[in-house]
Design a protein around this motif. Structure first.
Motif, PDB file in Angstrom:
ATOM      1  N   MET A  51      64.597  88.556  -2.982  1.00 52.33           N
ATOM      2  CA  MET A  51      65.175  88.255  -1.657  1.00 52.33           C
ATOM      3  C   MET A  51      64.144  87.547  -0.783  1.00 52.33           C
ATOM      4  N   SER A  52      64.625  86.620   0.029  1.00 50.20           N
ATOM      5  CA  SER A  52      63.744  85.938   0.987  1.00 50.20           C
ATOM      6  C   SER A  52      64.401  86.014   2.351  1.00 50.20           C
ATOM      7  N   LEU A  53      63.567  85.913   3.378  1.00 47.67           N
ATOM      8  CA  LEU A  53      64.120  85.833   4.731  1.00 47.67           C
ATOM      9  C   LEU A  53      64.300  84.361   5.076  1.00 47.67           C
ATOM     10  N   VAL A  54      65.520  83.995   5.419  1.00 43.37           N
ATOM     11  CA  VAL A  54      65.797  82.600   5.776  1.00 43.37           C
ATOM     12  C   VAL A  54      66.374  82.587   7.180  1.00 43.37           C
ATOM     13  N   SER A  55      65.809  81.712   8.011  1.00 38.40           N
ATOM     14  CA  SER A  55      66.262  81.648   9.395  1.00 38.40           C
ATOM     15  C   SER A  55      66.807  80.252   9.684  1.00 38.40           C
ATOM     16  N   PHE A  56      68.000  80.192  10.219  1.00 36.89           N
ATOM     17  CA  PHE A  56      68.594  78.894  10.537  1.00 36.89           C
ATOM     18  C   PHE A  56      69.659  79.072  11.606  1.00 36.89           C
ATOM     19  N   VAL A  57      70.114  77.937  12.141  1.00 41.95           N
ATOM     20  CA  VAL A  57      71.122  77.973  13.211  1.00 41.95           C
ATOM     21  C   VAL A  57      72.445  77.466  12.648  1.00 41.95           C
ATOM     22  N   VAL A  58      73.500  78.254  12.834  1.00 41.51           N
ATOM     23  CA  VAL A  58      74.840  77.827  12.399  1.00 41.51           C
ATOM     24  C   VAL A  58      75.731  77.690  13.625  1.00 41.51           C
ATOM     25  N   ASN A  59      76.242  76.492  13.834  1.00 45.37           N
ATOM     26  CA  ASN A  59      77.143  76.228  14.968  1.00 45.37           C
ATOM     27  C   ASN A  59      76.563  76.774  16.278  1.00 45.37           C
ATOM     28  N   GLY A  60      75.279  76.583  16.449  1.00 50.96           N
ATOM     29  CA  GLY A  60      74.622  76.958  17.700  1.00 50.96           C
ATOM     30  C   GLY A  60      74.111  78.391  17.745  1.00 50.96           C
ATOM     31  N   ARG A  61      74.396  79.187  16.718  1.00 54.03           N
ATOM     32  CA  ARG A  61      73.930  80.585  16.715  1.00 54.03           C
ATOM     33  C   ARG A  61      72.826  80.785  15.688  1.00 54.03           C
ATOM     34  N   THR A  83      69.111  85.127  10.960  1.00 52.77           N
ATOM     35  CA  THR A  83      68.083  85.382   9.947  1.00 52.77           C
ATOM     36  C   THR A  83      68.695  86.282   8.895  1.00 52.77           C
ATOM     37  N   LEU A  84      68.516  85.876   7.651  1.00 51.08           N
ATOM     38  CA  LEU A  84      69.241  86.535   6.570  1.00 51.08           C
ATOM     39  C   LEU A  84      68.275  86.884   5.445  1.00 51.08           C
ATOM     40  N   ALA A  85      68.401  88.102   4.916  1.00 48.34           N
ATOM     41  CA  ALA A  85      67.665  88.441   3.691  1.00 48.34           C
ATOM     42  C   ALA A  85      68.590  88.092   2.536  1.00 48.34           C
ATOM     43  N   VAL A  86      68.210  87.095   1.771  1.00 47.74           N
ATOM     44  CA  VAL A  86      69.148  86.547   0.797  1.00 47.74           C
ATOM     45  C   VAL A  86      68.382  85.997  -0.413  1.00 47.74           C
ATOM     46  N   HIS A  87      69.051  85.924  -1.542  1.00 48.73           N
ATOM     47  CA  HIS A  87      68.409  85.279  -2.691  1.00 48.73           C
ATOM     48  C   HIS A  87      68.183  83.810  -2.337  1.00 48.73           C
ATOM     49  N   PRO A  88      66.973  83.315  -2.547  1.00 45.01           N
ATOM     50  CA  PRO A  88      66.675  81.944  -2.100  1.00 45.01           C
ATOM     51  C   PRO A  88      67.526  80.870  -2.767  1.00 45.01           C
ATOM     52  N   LEU A  89      68.112  81.211  -3.928  1.00 43.47           N
ATOM     53  CA  LEU A  89      68.916  80.192  -4.617  1.00 43.47           C
ATOM     54  C   LEU A  89      70.414  80.318  -4.324  1.00 43.47           C
ATOM     55  N   LYS A  90      70.759  81.271  -3.477  1.00 42.67           N
ATOM     56  CA  LYS A  90      72.192  81.367  -3.140  1.00 42.67           C
ATOM     57  C   LYS A  90      72.613  80.058  -2.458  1.00 42.67           C
ATOM     58  N   GLN A 123      66.353  76.043   1.217  1.00 49.32           N
ATOM     59  CA  GLN A 123      66.089  74.704   1.766  1.00 49.32           C
ATOM     60  C   GLN A 123      66.562  74.563   3.208  1.00 49.32           C
ATOM     61  N   ILE A 124      67.318  75.554   3.674  1.00 53.47           N
ATOM     62  CA  ILE A 124      67.914  75.457   5.007  1.00 53.47           C
ATOM     63  C   ILE A 124      67.042  76.144   6.058  1.00 53.47           C
ATOM     64  N   ASP A 125      65.986  76.779   5.612  1.00 49.69           N
ATOM     65  CA  ASP A 125      65.127  77.501   6.557  1.00 49.69           C
ATOM     66  C   ASP A 125      64.708  76.570   7.698  1.00 49.69           C
ATOM     67  N   GLY A 126      64.999  76.987   8.931  1.00 55.28           N
ATOM     68  CA  GLY A 126      64.608  76.205  10.111  1.00 55.28           C
ATOM     69  C   GLY A 126      65.577  75.094  10.477  1.00 55.28           C
ATOM     70  N   ALA A 127      66.655  74.934   9.713  1.00 57.60           N
ATOM     71  CA  ALA A 127      67.572  73.811   9.959  1.00 57.60           C
ATOM     72  C   ALA A 127      68.724  74.216  10.893  1.00 57.60           C
ATOM     73  N   ARG A 128      69.447  73.210  11.353  1.00 66.60           N
ATOM     74  CA  ARG A 128      70.656  73.427  12.157  1.00 66.60           C
ATOM     75  C   ARG A 128      71.859  72.991  11.307  1.00 66.60           C
ATOM     76  N   VAL A 129      72.786  73.918  11.127  1.00 67.96           N
ATOM     77  CA  VAL A 129      73.958  73.641  10.287  1.00 67.96           C
ATOM     78  C   VAL A 129      75.200  73.594  11.178  1.00 67.96           C
ATOM     79  N   THR A 130      76.029  72.588  10.956  1.00 69.21           N
ATOM     80  CA  THR A 130      77.315  72.534  11.668  1.00 69.21           C
ATOM     81  C   THR A 130      78.435  72.519  10.646  1.00 69.21           C
ATOM     82  N   THR A 131      79.381  73.428  10.823  1.00 66.81           N
ATOM     83  CA  THR A 131      80.552  73.483   9.935  1.00 66.81           C
ATOM     84  C   THR A 131      81.784  73.037  10.735  1.00 66.81           C
TER      85      THR A 131
END
Ligand code: FES
Ligand code: FES
Length: 169
Positions: free
Chosen positions: A1-11, A14-21, A66-74
């Motif tokens: 598990m890795s900690l990944v932090s990112f912004v989704v739709n402005g929010r 931080t997620l503990a998740v398998h890095p390859l998910k 690969q999304i760590d630190g990124a901003r995602v918009t769905t």
């Protein structure tokens, strides 16, 4: 598990998740953002398109690390009243429901005034296997026209206001 932090739709998240998910699975399973669809799962159809730092990506191909630190918009991040969403409904671009969110996200990335050629090229990675592309292109063009009309009207209103202020002095 890795900690990944990112912004989704402005929010921020931080997620503990398998890095390859896959980003697609994180969005649908962990965030319940099921508007992003899975078509081929192999990077061929574009159904899973989301924006990462403003660029369209196939979320089925992106490991979440690969999304760590990124901003995602769905598609949910457009709020349901985006000019493209309205145009897709009005002009028949929303057809099967599987390809539509990806088409719209790819179209958002085209910017405000894409030509028909730019629309064709920009949506080339988004496949439609049922009814064809005419209504989809028409919808993107309609959203562009509408947005341009609104911008012209806003410019005219600003100009009129300036003139009024000028002559009132
Ligand atoms: S599901 Fe991602 S490109 Fe087809
Ligand atoms: S695959 Fe969705 S409208 Fe054709």
């Amino acid at each position: 598990m890795s900690l990944v932090s990112f912004v989704v739709n402005g929010r921020r998240n931080t997620l503990a998740v398998h890095p390859l998910k896959r980003l697609l699975d994180v969005l649908r399973e962990d965030w319940e953002l099921t508007g992003t669809k899975e078509g081929c799962g192999e990077g061929e159809c574009g159904a899973c398109t989301v924006l990462v730092d403003g660029e369209p990506v196939n979320s089925c191909l992106v490991p979440i690390a690969q999304i760590d630190g990124a901003r995602v918009t769905t598609i949910e991040g457009l709020g349901g009243r985006h000019p493209l969403q309205q145009a897709f409904v009005r002009h028949g671009g929303a057809q099967c429901g599987i390809c539509t969110p990806g088409m719209i996200m790819a179209a958002v990335a085209l910017g405000k005034k894409p030509s028909l050629h730019q629309i064709r090229v920009g949506l080339a990675g988004n496949l439609c296997r049922c009814t064809g592309y005419s209504a989809i292109y028409r919808s993107v063009q309609a959203a562009t026209k509408r947005r341009n009309r609104r911008e012209r009207r806003d410019r005219r209103d600003r100009h009129t206001k300036k003139l009024r202020t000028h002559f009132a002095d």
